[in-house]
Design a protein around this motif. Structure first.
Motif, PDB file in Angstrom:
ATOM      1  N   ARG A  14      -8.793   3.967  -3.299  1.00 54.06           N
ATOM      2  CA  ARG A  14      -9.863   2.810  -3.865  1.00 54.06           C
ATOM      3  C   ARG A  14      -8.351   2.118  -4.632  1.00 54.06           C
ATOM      4  O   ARG A  14      -8.488   1.071  -5.275  1.00 54.06           O
ATOM      5  N   ASP A  15      -8.097   3.334  -5.917  1.00 58.92           N
ATOM      6  CA  ASP A  15      -6.903   3.061  -6.214  1.00 58.92           C
ATOM      7  C   ASP A  15      -5.688   2.664  -5.403  1.00 58.92           C
ATOM      8  O   ASP A  15      -5.366   1.807  -6.016  1.00 58.92           O
ATOM      9  N   ILE A  16      -5.638   3.259  -4.002  1.00 56.92           N
ATOM     10  CA  ILE A  16      -4.109   2.406  -3.743  1.00 56.92           C
ATOM     11  C   ILE A  16      -4.377   1.310  -3.709  1.00 56.92           C
ATOM     12  O   ILE A  16      -3.585   0.403  -3.425  1.00 56.92           O
ATOM     13  N   ASP A  17      -5.076   0.802  -3.188  1.00 56.52           N
ATOM     14  CA  ASP A  17      -6.021  -0.779  -2.810  1.00 56.52           C
ATOM     15  C   ASP A  17      -5.535  -1.679  -4.145  1.00 56.52           C
ATOM     16  O   ASP A  17      -5.259  -2.912  -3.881  1.00 56.52           O
ATOM     17  N   ARG A  18      -6.010  -1.195  -5.156  1.00 59.77           N
ATOM     18  CA  ARG A  18      -5.923  -1.865  -6.355  1.00 59.77           C
ATOM     19  C   ARG A  18      -4.107  -1.926  -6.924  1.00 59.77           C
ATOM     20  O   ARG A  18      -4.167  -3.111  -7.802  1.00 59.77           O
ATOM     21  N   ALA A  77      -4.563   9.954  -5.395  1.00 59.07           N
ATOM     22  CA  ALA A  77      -3.898   8.690  -4.639  1.00 59.07           C
ATOM     23  C   ALA A  77      -4.392   8.897  -3.553  1.00 59.07           C
ATOM     24  O   ALA A  77      -5.543   8.290  -1.929  1.00 59.07           O
ATOM     25  N   SER A  78      -6.603   8.236  -4.125  1.00 54.28           N
ATOM     26  CA  SER A  78      -7.124   7.629  -3.365  1.00 54.28           C
ATOM     27  C   SER A  78      -7.649   6.547  -3.430  1.00 54.28           C
ATOM     28  O   SER A  78      -6.759   5.593  -3.902  1.00 54.28           O
ATOM     29  N   LEU A 125       0.872   6.732  -7.125  1.00 54.00           N
ATOM     30  CA  LEU A 125      -0.167   6.926  -7.291  1.00 54.00           C
ATOM     31  C   LEU A 125      -0.362   8.710  -7.061  1.00 54.00           C
ATOM     32  O   LEU A 125      -0.304   9.644  -7.901  1.00 54.00           O
ATOM     33  N   THR A 126       0.911   9.107  -5.347  1.00 58.73           N
ATOM     34  CA  THR A 126       0.499  10.849  -5.172  1.00 58.73           C
ATOM     35  C   THR A 126       1.715  11.344  -6.197  1.00 58.73           C
ATOM     36  O   THR A 126       1.618  12.174  -6.993  1.00 58.73           O
ATOM     37  N   GLN A 133       0.797  -1.237  -0.124  1.00 56.07           N
ATOM     38  CA  GLN A 133       0.081   0.564  -0.050  1.00 56.07           C
ATOM     39  C   GLN A 133       1.016   0.841  -0.018  1.00 56.07           C
ATOM     40  O   GLN A 133       0.321   2.281  -0.581  1.00 56.07           O
ATOM     41  N   GLN A 134       1.777   1.378   0.316  1.00 53.36           N
ATOM     42  CA  GLN A 134       2.818   2.455   0.801  1.00 53.36           C
ATOM     43  C   GLN A 134       3.228   2.950  -0.435  1.00 53.36           C
ATOM     44  O   GLN A 134       3.790   4.002  -1.210  1.00 53.36           O
TER      45      GLN A 134
END
Length: 399
Positions: A202-206, A199-200, A193-194, A186-187
């Motif tokens: 849902r997008d982080i988890d995907r 960095a939403s 993404l950031t 996740q990090q």
């Protein structure tokens, strides 16, 4: 990754719009959206995927040691969570998802039209008319496939990893989903993404899910994706069905109007291919170690051969038992028969009009309830039995 595919889709859309969308493709897209727009289409897609995944789980249970069952189910649950995220991404935002053949879903013509700035009134009418709702027809089908694809894929991945695990090893750590491994993924996803300005959660988890999957053995991922593709009927047609599909596609390429008579080639070929596994053909394939007609020389693994033995035996014995049950009521009237398997039913229009309320072609009658098997993995086998019973029952009555 899906981030790269998302940008690639945007680029391909820009190129396609620059070249212009052929009118023939637009009309074809409108036509497909129209014939697939009914609720029944979505129900058949969901129920067909669910039924096939259930049958695949049955195969897994009978061809693997019981100690691997729990990891398979745990993986399916985790895959369902990821499938839910990807289904939402496909339906709500129209983002690319993988749902078979290790290929990403290509952007639909109606999505292209919706993202365009049409110059003519005809194109504007197409955009704000058919494209505004038609694109959601394809999004819904893609979303359902994405959910079941990821559910099946992660379940199979956990199964394959469980088979390779050393005694006493933790399944979560072996699959890369232990709490500290997930936090690290996740990090990394958040940092990527950031840097892109998005960095939403849902997008982080995907993205984190992709990072974890990339850390697994390539063979595990490939086997899992193959299993998932077959579970959702999204793979390149193989064997005899593949040869037939290739011939039909060649005909359509030479005579485009033939598409009207045969609108769906790949999915029909794959459903037929899977149905054959639940018949004596599945046993022949298992013994041969591949498809009967095997132009591409594709060979089954030991696990795939065992799965076809299970499906071939189960399907053949099950169909024999069902035929025996139905044959015992061969002379019963349609109104009162407690159990029957139907194909197309009587050919005579007068006799057909007298069929009981609720009757439908290619269905099972149990008590007073008719259950359609059309479009399910058992359609070929049950349809064959139903057709044979129809011939005997109605021809003997001179219908």
């Amino acid at each position: 990754s899906w981030l790269r595919q998302k940008e690639q889709s945007k680029l391909m859309a820009m190129l396609a719009l620059h070249e212009g969308i052929p009118t023939a493709k637009l009309w074809a897209a409108f036509w497909y959206a129209n014939i697939l727009s009914g609720l029944g289409t979505q129900v058949v897609n969901i129920s067909g995927n669910a039924a096939h995944l259930l049958l695949g789980t049955f195969q897994v249970a009978l061809t693997n040691h019981p100690r691997h069952w729990l990891p398979y189910l745990q993986g399916m649950l985790r895959g369902a969570a990821e499938g839910k995220r990807q289904a939402a991404a496909a339906f709500v935002r129209g983002e690319p998802v993988m749902r078979g053949d290790e290929e990403w879903q290509k952007q639909d013509v109606l999505e292209l039209l919706w993202s365009s700035d049409p110059a003519t009134w005809g194109r504007k009418l197409g955009k704000y008319g058919a494209a505004s709702w038609g694109r959601y027809v394809f999004r819904a089908l893609t979303a359902a496939d994405a959910f079941f694809y990821n559910t099946a894929k992660e379940g199979r991945a956990w199964l394959e990893i469980s088979r390779r695990m050393a005694k006493g090893e933790d399944i979560r750590r072996a699959t890369g989903t232990a709490a500290d491994q997930w936090a690290t993924a996740q990090q990394q996803a958040a940092a990527e993404l950031t840097a892109r300005g998005d960095a939403s959660t849902r997008d982080i988890d995907r993205r984190a899910y992709e990072i974890i999957e990339a850390g697994r053995e390539a063979e595990v991922t490939h086997t899992a994706r193959q299993f998932a593709a077959r579970s959702t009927f999204n793979y390149e047609p193989e064997g005899t069905m593949g040869a037939i599909a290739e011939g039909v596609n060649l005909l359509i390429k030479r005579i485009p109007l033939a598409r009207v008579a045969v609108p769906f080639v790949r999915i029909v070929a794959n459903i037929s291919d899977v149905n054959l596994d639940w018949s004596p053909v599945g046993l022949i394939r298992a013994i041969k170690g591949g498809h009967i007609f095997n132009a591409k020389d594709q060979r089954f693994t030991r696990a795939q051969r065992m799965e076809r033995i299970v499906s071939g035996l189960t399907g053949t014995l099950g169909m024999a038992a069902l035929y025996g049950m139905a044959a015992s009521h061969m002379d019963d009237d349609d109104e009162t028969v407690p159990f029957m398997i139907y194909g197309m039913g009587p050919r005579d229009p007068a006799r057909r009009s007298q069929m009981p309320n609720g009757w439908k072609p290619f269905s099972l009658k149990m008590g007073n309830t008719y259950v359609s098997f059309d479009g399910t993995p058992l359609a070929f086998a049950l349809g064959t039995l139903g057709t044979a019973l129809d011939q005997t029952r109605y021809s003997s009555r001179r219908d």
